[in-house]
Design a protein around this motif. Structure first.
Motif, PDB file in Angstrom:
ATOM      1  N   GLU A 222       4.806  56.022  16.885  1.00 15.53           N
ATOM      2  CA  GLU A 222       4.612  56.294  15.691  1.00 15.53           C
ATOM      3  C   GLU A 222       4.528  55.332  14.490  1.00 15.53           C
ATOM      4  O   GLU A 222       5.265  54.629  14.448  1.00 15.53           O
ATOM      5  N   THR A 224       4.362  55.627  10.463  1.00 18.87           N
ATOM      6  CA  THR A 224       4.243  56.395   9.105  1.00 18.87           C
ATOM      7  C   THR A 224       4.240  55.597   7.867  1.00 18.87           C
ATOM      8  O   THR A 224       5.063  54.738   7.757  1.00 18.87           O
ATOM      9  N   ASN A 247       1.844  58.989   3.056  1.00 22.89           N
ATOM     10  CA  ASN A 247       2.343  60.347   3.656  1.00 22.89           C
ATOM     11  C   ASN A 247       1.368  60.660   4.704  1.00 22.89           C
ATOM     12  O   ASN A 247       1.374  62.077   5.031  1.00 22.89           O
ATOM     13  N   LYS A 249       0.967  60.040   9.132  1.00 28.72           N
ATOM     14  CA  LYS A 249       1.501  59.426  10.491  1.00 28.72           C
ATOM     15  C   LYS A 249       0.435  59.396  11.528  1.00 28.72           C
ATOM     16  O   LYS A 249      -0.231  60.364  11.624  1.00 28.72           O
ATOM     17  N   LEU A 277       2.113  64.147   6.379  1.00 29.45           N
ATOM     18  CA  LEU A 277       3.576  64.511   6.375  1.00 29.45           C
ATOM     19  C   LEU A 277       3.743  65.718   5.660  1.00 29.45           C
ATOM     20  O   LEU A 277       2.830  66.187   4.720  1.00 29.45           O
ATOM     21  N   GLU A 287      11.063  61.200   9.961  1.00 25.47           N
ATOM     22  CA  GLU A 287      10.426  59.983  10.567  1.00 25.47           C
ATOM     23  C   GLU A 287      11.346  58.917  10.266  1.00 25.47           C
ATOM     24  O   GLU A 287      11.580  57.704  10.754  1.00 25.47           O
TER      25      GLU A 287
END
Length: 365
Positions: A222, A224, A247, A249, A277, A287
């Motif tokens: 991931e 972010t 914002n 991911k 997000l 996250e």
């Protein structure tokens, strides 16, 4: 020299069938056109690297067939239909098929492996920068650590993470290597992009705030982004550059599949998703909850939550009942002890646990 002649010489060079005269012809051409030297370097590297990267035979054959169709009608290729003797037609056809399969194979290999080779070389360069002392920081389970890099970039590392970086950033880029999870606040430098290299992807930034989660034993990777803009390059798809905005991911799924490759080994298949997000307070984003020693999980498999518990509490979790691994869990953990944390989780998912030192056994209630 025509393009087809260059490919022919490259194919013969790779297959070790080129004569001294042909090797000299290739070298003379590369001296005159040094921009093609990079392709030769990739091809030479394939002799060493091809055992590390598996190409499925069916994919190679499909690529060969497609490229053969394209090449067959280009650059005045002689076709067997120009002759009258059927035997001669068959002989010429076989000869051209063999020849172009060699050149097509070279072209496909170069195309498929060049991105992988460049990515691998870039990643290894983090640990082999000439004249530069390398530093490596490892954070054990149950701990987190904050550090400041030579350029002023701030990094916070989560439990079980390792960051490698040079004692001073030289050259045109700032390269670091990450295994695990890190939160980066990158110092702006438009002349020196900042690159985070992980096992499956690299992230290129100029100045931004983002989180990377790339544990080797996790199913997903991931990235972010909270501020700024980053460009993500997938190792297995170097031609695909993914731009993240604030914002957003990027979730890269690592799956193991395949029994039809050349040597019978399993190969990694990578797919990805770009997600927005939720519109919530920054401190509530799951996250980055670990920055405040919190653990937030929403409809996650028990197996994935267990890995997060292992890192947070420095324990090993063993599922005595494998069916529990796919149970869905949601919750928020902050300052709870491990015993209390497991007690909270039991409220929504029936299970029992047994603690033996640093080992936790999970089974059905």
């Amino acid at each position: 020299m025509e393009k087809s002649r260059f490919i022919e010489l490259m194919a013969k060079s790779m297959g070790k069938s080129a004569t001294d005269e042909e090797l000299l012809e290739l070298e003379t051409f590369l001296d005159q056109f040094p921009e093609y030297r990079k392709t030769q370097n990739v091809a030479n590297a394939l002799k060493v690297e091809r055992s590390k990267y598996r190409l499925k035979e069916k994919d190679l054959n499909a690529g060969l067939a497609k490229l053969w169709d394209n090449i067959r009608f280009s650059e005045g290729t002689v076709t067997p239909s120009e002759g009258n003797d059927p035997a001669e037609k068959q002989h010429v056809k076989a000869g051209f098929t063999w020849y172009w399969q060699w050149t097509a194979a070279a072209a496909i290999l170069i195309a498929c492996f060049s991105g992988l080779y460049e990515y691998s070389a870039r990643r290894s360069a983090v640990l082999t920068l000439p004249g530069t002392s390398m530093l490596s920081v490892h954070v054990p389970f149950g701990k987190t650590r904050e550090l400041v890099l030579p350029d002023g970039t701030k990094v916070k590392l989560n439990a079980g993470s390792t960051l490698s970086y040079p004692q001073s950033f030289s050259g045109n880029t700032r390269l670091v290597s990450l295994s695990g999870e890190g939160f980066f606040e990158v110092t702006k430098d438009h002349h020196k992009p900042f690159l985070v290299i992980t096992e499956h992807l690299s992230i290129r930034v100029l100045g931004t705030v983002f989180n990377v989660k790339a544990y080797p034993n996790d199913k997903n990777i991931e990235t972010t982004l909270l501020k700024g803009k980053v460009q993500v390059e997938l190792k297995d798809r170097p031609e695909k550059n993914i731009i993240l905005l604030p914002n957003e991911k990027l979730v890269v799924m690592k799956e193991t599949s395949g029994d039809g490759d050349l040597v019978g080994n399993k190969e990694a298949k990578i797919e990805y998703q770009l997600r927005k997000l939720p519109n919530i307070k920054p401190e509530d984003i799951k996250e980055t909850a670990w920055l405040n020693n919190r653990l937030v999980f929403i409809n996650e498999n028990f197996e994935d939550v267990a890995k997060q518990l292992e890192r947070k509490y420095n324990v090993q979790m063993i599922f005595d009942d494998q069916t529990l691994k796919t149970e869905q869990l949601s919750g928020v953990l902050e300052k709870e002890s491990l015993d209390n944390a497991l007690g909270i989780m039991k409220m929504t998912t029936p299970f029992k646990f047994r603690i033996a030192g640093k080992t936790i056994h999970i089974s059905h209630k």
